[in-house]
Design a protein around this motif. Structure first.
Motif, PDB file in Angstrom:
ATOM      1  N   ASP A   1     -19.441 -19.566  28.810  1.00  0.00           N
ATOM      2  CA  ASP A   1     -18.031 -19.119  28.477  1.00  0.00           C
ATOM      3  C   ASP A   1     -17.513 -20.135  27.286  1.00  0.00           C
ATOM      4  OD1 ASP A   1     -18.253 -21.962  29.621  1.00  0.00           O
ATOM      5  OD2 ASP A   1     -16.573 -21.348  31.225  1.00  0.00           O
ATOM      6  N   MET A   2     -18.379 -20.755  26.773  1.00  0.00           N
ATOM      7  CA  MET A   2     -17.976 -21.891  25.605  1.00  0.00           C
ATOM      8  C   MET A   2     -18.360 -21.140  24.217  1.00  0.00           C
ATOM      9  SD  MET A   2     -16.018 -24.253  26.774  1.00  0.00           S
ATOM     10  CE  MET A   2     -15.993 -25.325  25.612  1.00  0.00           C
ATOM     11  N   VAL A   3     -18.723 -20.139  24.132  1.00  0.00           N
ATOM     12  CA  VAL A   3     -19.409 -19.543  22.760  1.00  0.00           C
ATOM     13  C   VAL A   3     -18.290 -19.239  21.971  1.00  0.00           C
ATOM     14  CG1 VAL A   3     -20.675 -17.730  21.885  1.00  0.00           C
ATOM     15  CG2 VAL A   3     -21.600 -18.557  23.905  1.00  0.00           C
ATOM     16  N   TYR A   4     -17.083 -18.895  22.464  1.00  0.00           N
ATOM     17  CA  TYR A   4     -16.233 -18.560  21.307  1.00  0.00           C
ATOM     18  C   TYR A   4     -15.609 -19.817  20.937  1.00  0.00           C
ATOM     19  CZ  TYR A   4     -16.702 -13.585  22.298  1.00  0.00           C
ATOM     20  OH  TYR A   4     -16.993 -12.318  22.707  1.00  0.00           O
ATOM     21  N   ALA A   5     -15.310 -20.783  22.165  1.00  0.00           N
ATOM     22  CA  ALA A   5     -14.547 -21.867  21.864  1.00  0.00           C
ATOM     23  C   ALA A   5     -15.369 -22.932  20.748  1.00  0.00           C
ATOM     24  CB  ALA A   5     -14.509 -22.664  23.088  1.00  0.00           C
ATOM     25  N   GLN A   6     -16.570 -22.864  20.650  1.00  0.00           N
ATOM     26  CA  GLN A   6     -17.306 -23.451  19.699  1.00  0.00           C
ATOM     27  C   GLN A   6     -17.119 -23.004  18.512  1.00  0.00           C
ATOM     28  OE1 GLN A   6     -19.091 -26.389  20.221  1.00  0.00           O
ATOM     29  NE2 GLN A   6     -19.820 -26.247  17.841  1.00  0.00           N
ATOM     30  N   GLN A   7     -17.163 -21.761  18.293  1.00  0.00           N
ATOM     31  CA  GLN A   7     -16.783 -21.167  16.977  1.00  0.00           C
ATOM     32  C   GLN A   7     -15.371 -21.446  16.624  1.00  0.00           C
ATOM     33  OE1 GLN A   7     -19.007 -17.326  16.265  1.00  0.00           O
ATOM     34  NE2 GLN A   7     -19.005 -17.297  18.478  1.00  0.00           N
ATOM     35  N   VAL A   8     -14.349 -21.380  17.370  1.00  0.00           N
ATOM     36  CA  VAL A   8     -12.968 -21.850  17.113  1.00  0.00           C
ATOM     37  C   VAL A   8     -12.981 -23.329  16.611  1.00  0.00           C
ATOM     38  CG1 VAL A   8     -10.735 -22.132  17.936  1.00  0.00           C
ATOM     39  CG2 VAL A   8     -12.075 -20.283  18.640  1.00  0.00           C
ATOM     40  N   TYR A   9     -13.729 -24.300  17.314  1.00  0.00           N
ATOM     41  CA  TYR A   9     -13.928 -25.468  16.844  1.00  0.00           C
ATOM     42  C   TYR A   9     -14.409 -25.714  15.386  1.00  0.00           C
ATOM     43  CZ  TYR A   9     -14.486 -30.369  17.159  1.00  0.00           C
ATOM     44  OH  TYR A   9     -14.595 -31.728  16.852  1.00  0.00           O
TER      45      TYR A   9
ATOM     46  N   ALA B   1     -12.889 -15.730  30.794  1.00  0.00           N
ATOM     47  CA  ALA B   1     -13.166 -17.310  30.858  1.00  0.00           C
ATOM     48  C   ALA B   1     -13.345 -17.596  29.428  1.00  0.00           C
ATOM     49  CB  ALA B   1     -14.110 -17.496  31.664  1.00  0.00           C
ATOM     50  N   ASN B   2     -14.169 -16.643  28.813  1.00  0.00           N
ATOM     51  CA  ASN B   2     -14.472 -16.929  27.567  1.00  0.00           C
ATOM     52  C   ASN B   2     -13.594 -16.977  26.326  1.00  0.00           C
ATOM     53  OD1 ASN B   2     -14.570 -14.094  27.643  1.00  0.00           O
ATOM     54  ND2 ASN B   2     -16.658 -13.894  26.863  1.00  0.00           N
ATOM     55  N   VAL B   3     -12.524 -15.967  26.690  1.00  0.00           N
ATOM     56  CA  VAL B   3     -11.278 -15.839  25.748  1.00  0.00           C
ATOM     57  C   VAL B   3     -10.491 -17.150  26.046  1.00  0.00           C
ATOM     58  CG1 VAL B   3      -9.599 -14.446  25.114  1.00  0.00           C
ATOM     59  CG2 VAL B   3     -11.744 -13.469  25.655  1.00  0.00           C
ATOM     60  N   ILE B   4     -10.335 -17.283  27.242  1.00  0.00           N
ATOM     61  CA  ILE B   4      -9.566 -18.579  27.753  1.00  0.00           C
ATOM     62  C   ILE B   4     -10.022 -19.895  27.227  1.00  0.00           C
ATOM     63  CG2 ILE B   4      -8.710 -19.874  29.560  1.00  0.00           C
ATOM     64  CD1 ILE B   4      -7.397 -17.254  29.496  1.00  0.00           C
TER      65      ILE B   4
END
Length: 213
Positions: free
Chosen positions: A118-126, A145-148
Motif C-alpha cells: 500500500d506504500m508503492v505510490y507513497a514512496q514515489q510521491v516522496y 489504501a494505496n491512494v490514501i
C-alpha cells in the motif's frame, strides 16, 4: 482560464453540474502549478490506474491541438543540429509534465514485496514530489489504501491534493484540497463519469497553455 469545455461537459452530462465548481478549481490549481514550474503526479487503484495513464497521454502530447513548438525553440534545434533540427522540431509537441505513478513495474513489485504494497505510490510521491506540485488521486470509493497513503505523503511534502472519486468521497474527502465527487456510487457508474471529467480538465489546460492569443 476559459471554461467553455466545462460548459460543454455540463450540457452533455447535466448530473455533473454539482461538480462544476470543483472541476474548475482543479483546472485552475493544476494550471497554477504548471505556471510555477511544477508537475502533475497521478495515482489510482485498479481501473483508475489506467485512467492515470490515459490522462498522461492527453497532457504530454497534443490532445485536441497539435501544439507546435515556438519559433524560438525551433531555431535552437536548427542551430544545434543543422541536419536534423527541422525533423526534431516537426515531430516534437508542447507538453504538460505529468507522471503516472503506476508506470514502473520493477519498482512497484520490489516495494510491494520488500516493504509494503500500500506504500508503492507513497514512496514515489516522496521521491518525485516537490512543494507546488499537484497529486491527483483517483479512487471510486475514496478509500483505496494505496491512494490514501499517497495523499497523506503529499500533504506532508506540501503538494496540492486533488481527488476524483464517487458520491461519498470516502477517506479522500479529508485529504484532498479539491475533491471532485461524481454523484454515483457503483464503481462502473463512477468510472464512466470520471472519463469525461478528466478529458475536460485536459482540454481546459491545453487551451490555456497552447491556444491563447
Amino acid at each position: 482560464m476559459s471554461h467553455y469545455a466545462l460548459i460543454q461537459l455540463i450540457r452533455k452530462y447535466p448530473e455533473l453540474a454539482e461538480c462544476e465548481a470543483d472541476i474548475a478549481a482543479a483546472a485552475d490549481t493544476i494550471a497554477a502549478s504548471y505556471r510555477a514550474g511544477g508537475k502533475l503526479l497521478l495515482c489510482g487503484n485498479g481501473g483508475s490506474a489506467s485512467d492515470c495513464d490515459h490522462i498522461v497521454g492527453e497532457l504530454m502530447k497534443g490532445f485536441m491541438s497539435k501544439r507546435p513548438l515556438p519559433e524560438k525553440v525551433r531555431s535552437a534545434f536548427s542551430a544545434q543540429f543543422p541536419e536534423n533540427g527541422d525533423y526534431l522540431s516537426d515531430h516534437l509537441q508542447g507538453a504538460l509534465p505529468a507522471i503516472s505513478l503506476n508506470g514502473s513495474s520493477a519498482l512497484a513489485s520490489a516495494y510491494a514485496n520488500d516493504v509494503a504494497a500500500d506504500m508503492v505510490y507513497a514512496q514515489q510521491v516522496y521521491g518525485y514530489g516537490q512543494p507546488g506540485d499537484v497529486l491527483l488521486g483517483i479512487s471510486t470509493s475514496g478509500n483505496s489504501a494505496n491512494v490514501i497513503r499517497a495523499l497523506q505523503t503529499a500533504k506532508v511534502r506540501k503538494l496540492t491534493t486533488v481527488g476524483l472519486t464517487g458520491r461519498s468521497g470516502g477517506k479522500m474527502s479529508d485529504l484532498c484540497d479539491i475533491a471532485i465527487k461524481v454523484p454515483w456510487d457503483i464503481t462502473p457508474d463512477v468510472q464512466e463519469r470520471h472519463l469525461p471529467i478528466y478529458h475536460t480538465l485536459c482540454i481546459m489546460l491545453e487551451d490555456y497553455f497552447f491556444l491563447q492569443d
